[in-house]
Design a protein around this motif. Structure first.
Motif, PDB file in Angstrom:
ATOM      1  N   ALA A  12       0.878  -1.130   0.158  1.00 32.71           N
ATOM      2  CA  ALA A  12      -0.014  -0.177  -0.097  1.00 32.71           C
ATOM      3  C   ALA A  12       1.003   1.376   0.199  1.00 32.71           C
ATOM      4  O   ALA A  12       0.493   2.245  -0.783  1.00 32.71           O
ATOM      5  CB  ALA A  12      -1.153   0.018   1.158  1.00 32.71           C
ATOM      6  N   THR A  13       1.924   1.347   0.975  1.00 33.61           N
ATOM      7  CA  THR A  13       2.968   2.375   0.762  1.00 33.61           C
ATOM      8  C   THR A  13       3.611   2.591  -0.450  1.00 33.61           C
ATOM      9  O   THR A  13       3.738   3.718  -1.156  1.00 33.61           O
ATOM     10  CB  THR A  13       3.875   2.203   1.760  1.00 33.61           C
ATOM     11  N   LEU A  14       4.006   1.531  -1.327  1.00 33.70           N
ATOM     12  CA  LEU A  14       4.596   1.496  -2.551  1.00 33.70           C
ATOM     13  C   LEU A  14       3.662   2.115  -3.572  1.00 33.70           C
ATOM     14  O   LEU A  14       4.257   2.983  -4.280  1.00 33.70           O
ATOM     15  CB  LEU A  14       5.122   0.178  -2.851  1.00 33.70           C
ATOM     16  N   ILE A  15       2.444   1.514  -3.578  1.00 35.08           N
ATOM     17  CA  ILE A  15       1.659   2.055  -4.286  1.00 35.08           C
ATOM     18  C   ILE A  15       1.439   3.620  -4.343  1.00 35.08           C
ATOM     19  O   ILE A  15       1.416   4.396  -5.233  1.00 35.08           O
ATOM     20  CB  ILE A  15       0.072   1.270  -4.163  1.00 35.08           C
ATOM     21  N   GLY A  16       1.120   4.178  -3.073  1.00 32.99           N
ATOM     22  CA  GLY A  16       1.048   5.466  -2.702  1.00 32.99           C
ATOM     23  C   GLY A  16       2.378   6.316  -3.364  1.00 32.99           C
ATOM     24  O   GLY A  16       2.118   7.422  -4.103  1.00 32.99           O
ATOM     25  N   ARG A  17       3.418   5.885  -3.037  1.00 35.37           N
ATOM     26  CA  ARG A  17       4.470   6.488  -3.523  1.00 35.37           C
ATOM     27  C   ARG A  17       4.698   6.427  -5.068  1.00 35.37           C
ATOM     28  O   ARG A  17       5.181   7.500  -5.700  1.00 35.37           O
ATOM     29  CB  ARG A  17       5.722   5.885  -2.850  1.00 35.37           C
ATOM     30  N   PHE A  19       2.262   5.740  -7.354  1.00 30.13           N
ATOM     31  CA  PHE A  19       1.149   6.233  -8.421  1.00 30.13           C
ATOM     32  C   PHE A  19       0.364   7.550  -7.751  1.00 30.13           C
ATOM     33  O   PHE A  19      -0.525   7.836  -8.262  1.00 30.13           O
ATOM     34  CB  PHE A  19       0.213   4.913  -8.490  1.00 30.13           C
ATOM     35  N   HIS A  20       0.798   8.010  -6.544  1.00 27.69           N
ATOM     36  CA  HIS A  20      -0.105   9.014  -6.155  1.00 27.69           C
ATOM     37  C   HIS A  20      -1.359   8.765  -5.694  1.00 27.69           C
ATOM     38  O   HIS A  20      -2.354   9.437  -5.884  1.00 27.69           O
ATOM     39  CB  HIS A  20       0.177  10.330  -6.687  1.00 27.69           C
ATOM     40  N   VAL A  21      -1.597   7.564  -5.285  1.00 28.91           N
ATOM     41  CA  VAL A  21      -3.148   7.122  -5.053  1.00 28.91           C
ATOM     42  C   VAL A  21      -3.112   6.453  -3.675  1.00 28.91           C
ATOM     43  O   VAL A  21      -1.900   5.974  -2.991  1.00 28.91           O
ATOM     44  CB  VAL A  21      -3.586   6.211  -5.940  1.00 28.91           C
ATOM     45  N   SER A  22      -4.031   6.418  -2.808  1.00 31.24           N
ATOM     46  CA  SER A  22      -4.066   5.833  -1.541  1.00 31.24           C
ATOM     47  C   SER A  22      -4.906   4.647  -1.456  1.00 31.24           C
ATOM     48  O   SER A  22      -6.014   4.538  -1.996  1.00 31.24           O
ATOM     49  CB  SER A  22      -4.814   7.364  -0.605  1.00 31.24           C
ATOM     50  N   TYR A  23      -4.262   3.686  -0.907  1.00 28.83           N
ATOM     51  CA  TYR A  23      -4.903   2.310  -0.700  1.00 28.83           C
ATOM     52  C   TYR A  23      -4.766   1.942   0.702  1.00 28.83           C
ATOM     53  O   TYR A  23      -3.705   2.105   1.612  1.00 28.83           O
ATOM     54  CB  TYR A  23      -4.295   1.256  -1.292  1.00 28.83           C
TER      55      TYR A  23
END
Length: 61
Positions: A12-17, A19-23
């Motif tokens: 979830a942290t990697l996706i946020g960093r 792609f600038h989306v929150s999971y």
């Protein structure tokens, strides 16, 4: 030594960093399952427990 386990929280942290989306953690878990992946769960005790278990193993004879 840093562990190399990909937990849902790390994904979830990697996706946020990247792609600038929150999971949320549960959202990242559902996404991973839809893509055919599953998060890795850290083992209990790590390397020390594995070494102790190996050393405690006795072969007959």
């Amino acid at each position: 030594m840093e562990d190399q386990v990909w937990t849902a929280a790390r994904v979830a942290t990697l996706i946020g960093r990247k792609f600038h989306v929150s999971y949320s953690v549960s959202g990242a878990t559902r996404l991973m399952h839809r893509l055919g992946f599953s998060p890795q769960v850290p083992g209990r005790g790590g390397l020390h427990a594995a070494a102790a278990a190996r050393d405690a193993c006795r072969w007959p004879g």
